[in-house]
Every structure is written in structure tokens, then in C-alpha cells.
Design a protein around this motif. Structure first.
Motif, PDB file in Angstrom:
ATOM      1  N   GLY A 157       0.825  -1.207   0.000  1.00 42.66           N
ATOM      2  CA  GLY A 157       0.000   0.000   0.000  1.00 42.66           C
ATOM      3  C   GLY A 157       0.857   1.254   0.000  1.00 42.66           C
ATOM      4  N   PHE A 158       0.186   2.378   0.133  1.00 44.66           N
ATOM      5  CA  PHE A 158       0.872   3.675   0.071  1.00 44.66           C
ATOM      6  C   PHE A 158       1.950   3.802   1.160  1.00 44.66           C
ATOM      7  CE2 PHE A 158       0.011   7.947   2.214  1.00 44.66           C
ATOM      8  CZ  PHE A 158       1.094   8.588   1.639  1.00 44.66           C
ATOM      9  N   ILE A 159       1.552   3.711   2.424  1.00 45.92           N
ATOM     10  CA  ILE A 159       2.540   3.885   3.502  1.00 45.92           C
ATOM     11  C   ILE A 159       3.462   2.658   3.545  1.00 45.92           C
ATOM     12  CG2 ILE A 159       2.858   4.167   5.997  1.00 45.92           C
ATOM     13  CD1 ILE A 159       0.104   5.611   6.044  1.00 45.92           C
ATOM     14  N   ASP A 183       0.250  -8.780   1.552  1.00 46.99           N
ATOM     15  CA  ASP A 183      -0.774  -7.843   1.083  1.00 46.99           C
ATOM     16  C   ASP A 183      -1.735  -8.564   0.148  1.00 46.99           C
ATOM     17  OD1 ASP A 183      -2.051  -5.542  -0.330  1.00 46.99           O
ATOM     18  OD2 ASP A 183      -0.553  -4.382   0.757  1.00 46.99           O
ATOM     19  N   ASP A 184      -3.024  -8.297   0.290  1.00 43.17           N
ATOM     20  CA  ASP A 184      -4.000  -8.934  -0.606  1.00 43.17           C
ATOM     21  C   ASP A 184      -4.270  -8.078  -1.852  1.00 43.17           C
ATOM     22  OD1 ASP A 184      -5.624  -6.888   0.254  1.00 43.17           O
ATOM     23  OD2 ASP A 184      -7.254  -8.160   0.972  1.00 43.17           O
ATOM     24  N   SER A 193      -5.835  -5.434  -2.288  1.00 44.41           N
ATOM     25  CA  SER A 193      -7.198  -4.891  -2.448  1.00 44.41           C
ATOM     26  C   SER A 193      -7.166  -3.396  -2.725  1.00 44.41           C
ATOM     27  CB  SER A 193      -8.055  -5.198  -1.211  1.00 44.41           C
ATOM     28  OG  SER A 193      -7.380  -4.800  -0.036  1.00 44.41           O
ATOM     29  N   THR A 194      -6.292  -2.656  -2.039  1.00 40.93           N
ATOM     30  CA  THR A 194      -6.097  -1.240  -2.397  1.00 40.93           C
ATOM     31  C   THR A 194      -4.634  -0.962  -2.742  1.00 40.93           C
ATOM     32  OG1 THR A 194      -5.828  -0.667  -0.048  1.00 40.93           O
ATOM     33  CG2 THR A 194      -8.014  -0.348  -0.996  1.00 40.93           C
ATOM     34  N   GLY A 195      -3.738  -1.876  -2.405  1.00 41.49           N
ATOM     35  CA  GLY A 195      -2.322  -1.709  -2.738  1.00 41.49           C
ATOM     36  C   GLY A 195      -2.028  -2.262  -4.120  1.00 41.49           C
ATOM     37  N   SER A 197      -4.193 -12.702   2.403  1.00 38.60           N
ATOM     38  CA  SER A 197      -4.908 -11.878   3.376  1.00 38.60           C
ATOM     39  C   SER A 197      -4.451 -12.148   4.804  1.00 38.60           C
ATOM     40  CB  SER A 197      -6.405 -12.167   3.272  1.00 38.60           C
ATOM     41  OG  SER A 197      -7.100 -11.490   4.292  1.00 38.60           O
ATOM     42  N   ILE A 198      -4.479 -11.099   5.611  1.00 37.74           N
ATOM     43  CA  ILE A 198      -4.211 -11.289   7.051  1.00 37.74           C
ATOM     44  C   ILE A 198      -5.328 -12.080   7.718  1.00 37.74           C
ATOM     45  CG2 ILE A 198      -2.721  -9.262   7.386  1.00 37.74           C
ATOM     46  CD1 ILE A 198      -5.272  -7.833   8.549  1.00 37.74           C
ATOM     47  N   LEU A 257       0.142  -2.709   8.926  1.00 34.66           N
ATOM     48  CA  LEU A 257      -0.506  -1.575   8.253  1.00 34.66           C
ATOM     49  C   LEU A 257      -1.732  -2.016   7.459  1.00 34.66           C
ATOM     50  CD1 LEU A 257       2.723   0.140   6.783  1.00 34.66           C
ATOM     51  CD2 LEU A 257       1.550   0.706   8.910  1.00 34.66           C
ATOM     52  N   ALA A 296      -5.174  -2.793   6.254  1.00 32.60           N
ATOM     53  CA  ALA A 296      -6.481  -2.336   6.746  1.00 32.60           C
ATOM     54  C   ALA A 296      -7.347  -2.017   5.551  1.00 32.60           C
ATOM     55  CB  ALA A 296      -6.312  -1.084   7.601  1.00 32.60           C
ATOM     56  N   TYR A 313     -15.170   3.194  10.424  1.00 37.09           N
ATOM     57  CA  TYR A 313     -13.710   3.121  10.232  1.00 37.09           C
ATOM     58  C   TYR A 313     -12.997   3.481  11.530  1.00 37.09           C
ATOM     59  CZ  TYR A 313      -8.971   4.486   8.921  1.00 37.09           C
ATOM     60  OH  TYR A 313      -7.603   4.614   8.882  1.00 37.09           O
ATOM     61  N   LYS A 368     -10.538   1.205  13.901  1.00 33.45           N
ATOM     62  CA  LYS A 368      -9.138   1.529  14.204  1.00 33.45           C
ATOM     63  C   LYS A 368      -8.932   1.623  15.714  1.00 33.45           C
ATOM     64  CE  LYS A 368      -6.399   1.798  11.500  1.00 33.45           C
ATOM     65  NZ  LYS A 368      -5.696   0.683  10.760  1.00 33.45           N
ATOM     66  N   PHE A 413      -2.070  10.584  11.522  1.00 35.97           N
ATOM     67  CA  PHE A 413      -3.025  11.645  11.182  1.00 35.97           C
ATOM     68  C   PHE A 413      -3.168  11.622   9.654  1.00 35.97           C
ATOM     69  CE2 PHE A 413      -4.058  14.149  15.105  1.00 35.97           C
ATOM     70  CZ  PHE A 413      -3.546  13.229  15.999  1.00 35.97           C
ATOM     71  N   VAL A 451      -1.642  11.384   6.341  1.00 35.64           N
ATOM     72  CA  VAL A 451      -0.351  11.106   5.721  1.00 35.64           C
ATOM     73  C   VAL A 451      -0.484  11.359   4.220  1.00 35.64           C
ATOM     74  CG1 VAL A 451       1.483   9.382   5.472  1.00 35.64           C
ATOM     75  CG2 VAL A 451      -0.027   9.304   7.477  1.00 35.64           C
TER      76      VAL A 451
HETATM   77  P1  NAD Z   1      -3.474   1.637   1.694  1.00 35.07           P
HETATM   78  O1  NAD Z   1      -4.868   1.288   1.309  1.00 35.07           O
HETATM   79  O2  NAD Z   1      -2.573   2.120   0.620  1.00 35.07           O
HETATM   80  O3  NAD Z   1      -2.775   0.444   2.460  1.00 35.07           O
HETATM   81  C1  NAD Z   1      -3.474  -0.623   3.066  1.00 35.07           C
HETATM   82  C2  NAD Z   1      -2.902  -1.897   2.497  1.00 35.07           C
HETATM   83  O4  NAD Z   1      -3.496  -3.012   3.159  1.00 35.07           O
HETATM   84  C3  NAD Z   1      -3.190  -2.062   1.008  1.00 35.07           C
HETATM   85  O5  NAD Z   1      -1.998  -2.387   0.311  1.00 35.07           O
HETATM   86  C4  NAD Z   1      -4.206  -3.202   0.942  1.00 35.07           C
HETATM   87  O6  NAD Z   1      -4.125  -3.923  -0.273  1.00 35.07           O
HETATM   88  C5  NAD Z   1      -3.798  -3.988   2.171  1.00 35.07           C
HETATM   89  N1  NAD Z   1      -4.861  -4.831   2.703  1.00 35.07           N
HETATM   90  C6  NAD Z   1      -6.167  -4.531   2.899  1.00 35.07           C
HETATM   91  N2  NAD Z   1      -6.823  -5.588   3.404  1.00 35.07           N
HETATM   92  C7  NAD Z   1      -5.910  -6.577   3.546  1.00 35.07           C
HETATM   93  C8  NAD Z   1      -5.974  -7.924   4.011  1.00 35.07           C
HETATM   94  N3  NAD Z   1      -7.129  -8.466   4.426  1.00 35.07           N
HETATM   95  N4  NAD Z   1      -4.835  -8.658   4.015  1.00 35.07           N
HETATM   96  C9  NAD Z   1      -3.663  -8.143   3.553  1.00 35.07           C
HETATM   97  N5  NAD Z   1      -3.556  -6.875   3.099  1.00 35.07           N
HETATM   98  C10 NAD Z   1      -4.657  -6.108   3.102  1.00 35.07           C
HETATM   99  O7  NAD Z   1      -3.606   2.739   2.846  1.00 35.07           O
HETATM  100  P2  NAD Z   1      -2.477   3.516   3.660  1.00 35.07           P
HETATM  101  O8  NAD Z   1      -2.840   4.936   3.605  1.00 35.07           O
HETATM  102  O9  NAD Z   1      -1.116   3.098   3.236  1.00 35.07           O
HETATM  103  O10 NAD Z   1      -2.779   3.011   5.134  1.00 35.07           O
HETATM  104  C11 NAD Z   1      -1.903   2.153   5.850  1.00 35.07           C
HETATM  105  C12 NAD Z   1      -2.391   2.085   7.287  1.00 35.07           C
HETATM  106  O11 NAD Z   1      -2.376   3.386   7.889  1.00 35.07           O
HETATM  107  C13 NAD Z   1      -3.836   1.582   7.435  1.00 35.07           C
HETATM  108  O12 NAD Z   1      -3.883   0.782   8.593  1.00 35.07           O
HETATM  109  C14 NAD Z   1      -4.631   2.852   7.673  1.00 35.07           C
HETATM  110  O13 NAD Z   1      -5.807   2.607   8.408  1.00 35.07           O
HETATM  111  C15 NAD Z   1      -3.633   3.669   8.462  1.00 35.07           C
HETATM  112  N6  NAD Z   1      -3.856   5.117   8.377  1.00 35.07           N
HETATM  113  C16 NAD Z   1      -3.555   5.796   7.232  1.00 35.07           C
HETATM  114  C17 NAD Z   1      -3.750   7.175   7.198  1.00 35.07           C
HETATM  115  C18 NAD Z   1      -3.410   7.983   5.966  1.00 35.07           C
HETATM  116  O14 NAD Z   1      -3.509   9.216   6.033  1.00 35.07           O
HETATM  117  N7  NAD Z   1      -3.010   7.384   4.857  1.00 35.07           N
HETATM  118  C19 NAD Z   1      -4.276   7.844   8.304  1.00 35.07           C
HETATM  119  C20 NAD Z   1      -4.583   7.111   9.451  1.00 35.07           C
HETATM  120  C21 NAD Z   1      -4.341   5.745   9.494  1.00 35.07           C
END
Ligand code: NAD
Length: 323
Positions: free
Chosen positions: A10-12, A33-34, A36-38, A54-55, A74, A76, A141, A145, A169, A171
Motif C-alpha cells: 500500500g501507500f505507507i 498484502d491482498d 485490495s487497495t495496494g 490476506s491477514i 498496516l 487495513a 472506520y 481503528k 493523522f 499522511v
Molecule cells: P493503503 O490502502 O494504501 O494500504 C493498506 C494496504 O493493506 C493495502 O496495500 C491493501 O491492499 C492492504 N490490505 C487490505 N486488506 C488486507 C488484508 N485483508 N490482508 C492483507 N492486506 C490487506 O492505505 P495507507 O494509507 O497506506 O494506510 C496504511 C495504514 O495506515 C492503514 O492501517 C490505515 O488505516 C492507516 N492510516 C492511514 C492514514 C493515511 O492518512 N493514509 C491515516 C490514518 C491511518
């Protein structure tokens, strides 16, 4: 050290993978990672091993985590609007999925660092938000969390698992996708400006957010892994940079040197009005991490957007033949 990052594509997660592989002392980085959004593309050109799954699959999780010295959790189902559409899906991944990750880590007492969210403060009006405040989630959501961090901290107390729950917060930065219904505000604005489209602002735009550059977040997480940082209370991961959404739009327009056209839409359900982190605990635990200033982070983000093929300037057309 061998590190597993759930949600590592995913992004982070992908920014963290890139940070970790550059650090001495790190032998192996595995992203579970599954997708789904990554995206696997986020890890292209790195030495990171991507395990697609999947986790929620305990057997797979146990196998992947069994060789880890630390897990950064991470994975979610992100975003407030997504959780309004399907609350149970958010609960399943964010709450149940976290218990599964913790169970896998409990076997060998593996260090767990997990992502919580500033959304847990919800309707609590005090600013800045410090970790001693009550939590009042405004969306499924945020509730999920809060469950994530509650389970992480409970495993810390009940099983003496070394744990750290960080409240991210807003990101932003490279690899954060635009162009979908749930896009975060920085990529959504950058995308609209680069296409010379009006920005959609929900509400009056005077709502405030505390933006953290993803490179700063990745440095904090890498530092937490390498120094085995733990805490018995949740810790904000943001530095108190409070700006309004309107101010953000002006800053981005100035970085892009683009005209600013705004369309206001009704405020979204579940969104908090104001957000700003108290950073005392974070600075105590991570005294060496200096945040990237907002304008510098926005410039870096815009540079990344400008390198994407969909925003490349069209090749100069040869003039049409005359006569
Ligand atoms: P993102 O959607 O890019 O990353 C989430 C990753 O989790 C994705 O790659 C997705 O494919 C993977 N995923 C989802 N369900 C899964 C599963 N069942 N098994 C395995 N992988 C799975 O989002 P992000 O912004 O990188 O967020 C990363 C974390 O930071 C998340 O926990 C999010 O809740 C938290 N967060 C992010 C922000 C932000 O501003 N981006 C703010 C607060 C909290």
C-alpha cells in the motif's frame, strides 16, 4: 533483522519497505498484502518479497510471521467513506485481522508496531489532541481503528508482547493514489489541478488537518523497528502542523503554479471538523526524527505526480498540412 509489513504494497507500506531496505541491519523485508487497495507496482525495483494473501488467512499469516523479528501491521480497509458503505468489511479486516496478526506474533513474542488513526478522537473538541483524551469515533472506520489499537495494547498487557500503536493523522506523499472515489485530499487535489479541473471541497473548507509527509512516517516506523520501541499507551504520529483544507489547496496551487477553482459540496458524514496532534510523546520516543516541512513535502509529492505517465505533457504535435 527480518521484517514483515502487512499492507506492505500500500501507500505507507511501500514507502516503508523502501526505507527499510536502505537501512543497515535489515536482512529481509516481506510485504504481506491482498492487493485490495495496494499494488505490486509500488514495490517494483525493490528487494522486497511480496506475499499475496490476506491477514484473515491465519495459516498463511503464521507461516509468514514465523520468520520475522518485527511486524509492522498496516493492512487495513482504509477510509471513512468506505466504512460507511460496508461497515462489516472494515470491522473484519481492521479489528478481526488485527487479532489474527497479534495471535501470529504471540507465538514467538514478536515485536508489533501497528497503525491506528487520529479518527479515534472523533467528536472530542479539544485541540491539540493528546493521547490522554477520550476517544469518540464518528464512523465505523474510526471504531475499527480504535479496536486495532485496543487489541494491540491489550496484547501488550495481557501477554507482555512488545507493542507500539501509532495514531497516524493525514499522511500524504508519493505512491498515494488519486483518481478513485475514496482518494485522500492531497492526491485528489493534485490530480484535479494537474488536469485543470475544479477542486471538490466537502463543506466550507475551513476544517483543519494535521498533514505528515510519508517519508517522515516511514522514518519513524523504521526507527521503531530498529530500536524496538514500545509503549503501553497509544502514540500520535504527527507533529502538530494544522492547516485548513482551503489553505492546503492554496499551497498546492502555488507549488503547481496552477489556477485555483473550487466547487463546494456538502460536508461528509463521519468526517471530523478539526485535527491537530500533540507531539510530546512522539518526540520523547523518537528524538532524532525531524518532520519534513509541509511545503517541502507537497513539492516532493507534486514531483512524483508529474512523473506519472497520465500527467505527462502531450508530445508536441506536428502542424497539420496546409492546402
Ligand atoms: P493503503 O490502502 O494504501 O494500504 C493498506 C494496504 O493493506 C493495502 O496495500 C491493501 O491492499 C492492504 N490490505 C487490505 N486488506 C488486507 C488484508 N485483508 N490482508 C492483507 N492486506 C490487506 O492505505 P495507507 O494509507 O497506506 O494506510 C496504511 C495504514 O495506515 C492503514 O492501517 C490505515 O488505516 C492507516 N492510516 C492511514 C492514514 C493515511 O492518512 N493514509 C491515516 C490514518 C491511518
Amino acid at each position: 533483522m527480518n521484517i514483515v509489513i502487512t499492507g506492505g504494497a500500500g501507500f505507507i507500506g511501500a514507502n516503508l519497505c523502501r526505507e527499510l531496505v536502505s537501512r543497515p541491519g535489515i536482512r529481509e523485508v516481506v510485504a504481506l498484502d491482498d492487493l485490495s487497495t495496494g499494488s505490486a507496482d509500488n514495490l517494483a525495483g525493490t528487494d522486497v518479497e511480496l506475499v499475496e494473501g490476506s491477514i484473515l488467512d491465519q495459516q498463511l499469516l503464521d507461516a509468514v510471521v514465523s520468520r520475522a523479528d518485527a511486524v509492522v501491521h498496516l493492512a487495513a480497509r482504509p477510509s471513512v467513506p468506505r466504512s460507511l458503505t460496508n461497515p462489516f468489511a472494515s470491522h473484519e479486516v481492521n479489528a478481526t485481522g488485527t487479532v489474527r496478526v497479534l495471535e501470529a506474533c504471540r507465538v514467538r513474542g514478536t515485536h508489533v508496531i501497528a497503525a491506528s488513526s487520529s479518527s479515534v478522537y472523533g467528536s472530542v473538541p479539544e485541540l491539540p489532541k493528546h493521547e490522554g483524551l477520550a476517544t469518540r469515533p464518528l464512523s465505523p472506520y474510526a471504531a475499527s481503528k480504535l479496536a486495532t489499537e485496543a487489541y494491540v495494547l491489550a496484547y501488550g498487557s495481557a501477554f507482555e508482547l512488545p507493542t507500539l500503536a501509532l495514531r497516524f493523522f493525514n499522511v500524504y506523499g508519493p505512491l498515494q493514489p488519486a483518481g478513485h472515489a475514496y482518494a485522500a485530499v492531497v492526491p485528489a487535489f493534485a490530480d484535479a489541478m494537474m488536469r485543470r479541473m475544479p477542486l471538490r471541497i466537502f463543506g466550507d473548507g475551513r476544517q483543519t488537518r494535521d498533514f505528515t509527509y510519508v517519508g517522515t512516517v516511514a522514518r519513524v516506523l523504521a526507527d521503531a523497528v530498529l530500536r524496538r520501541v514500545t509503549s503501553s499507551s497509544p502514540v500520535n504520529l504527527a507533529f502538530g502542523t494544522r492547516v485548513s483544507v482551503l489553505d492546503l489547496a492554496h499551497r498546492l496551487a502555488s507549488v503547481l503554479d496552477a489556477p485555483l477553482e473550487i466547487v463546494h459540496e456538502p460536508a461528509r458524514r463521519g468526517d471530523v471538523r478539526d485535527s491537530q496532534a500533540a507531539d510530546r510523546l512522539l518526540r520523547e520516543l523518537f528524538p532524532d526524527v525531524a518532520p519534513v516541512p509541509l511545503d517541502e513535502g507537497l513539492a516532493e509529492t507534486v514531483r512524483w505526480f508529474q512523473g506519472l505517465p497520465q500527467y505527462a505533457a502531450p508530445a508536441a504535435q506536428s502542424p497539420a498540412p496546409v492546402g
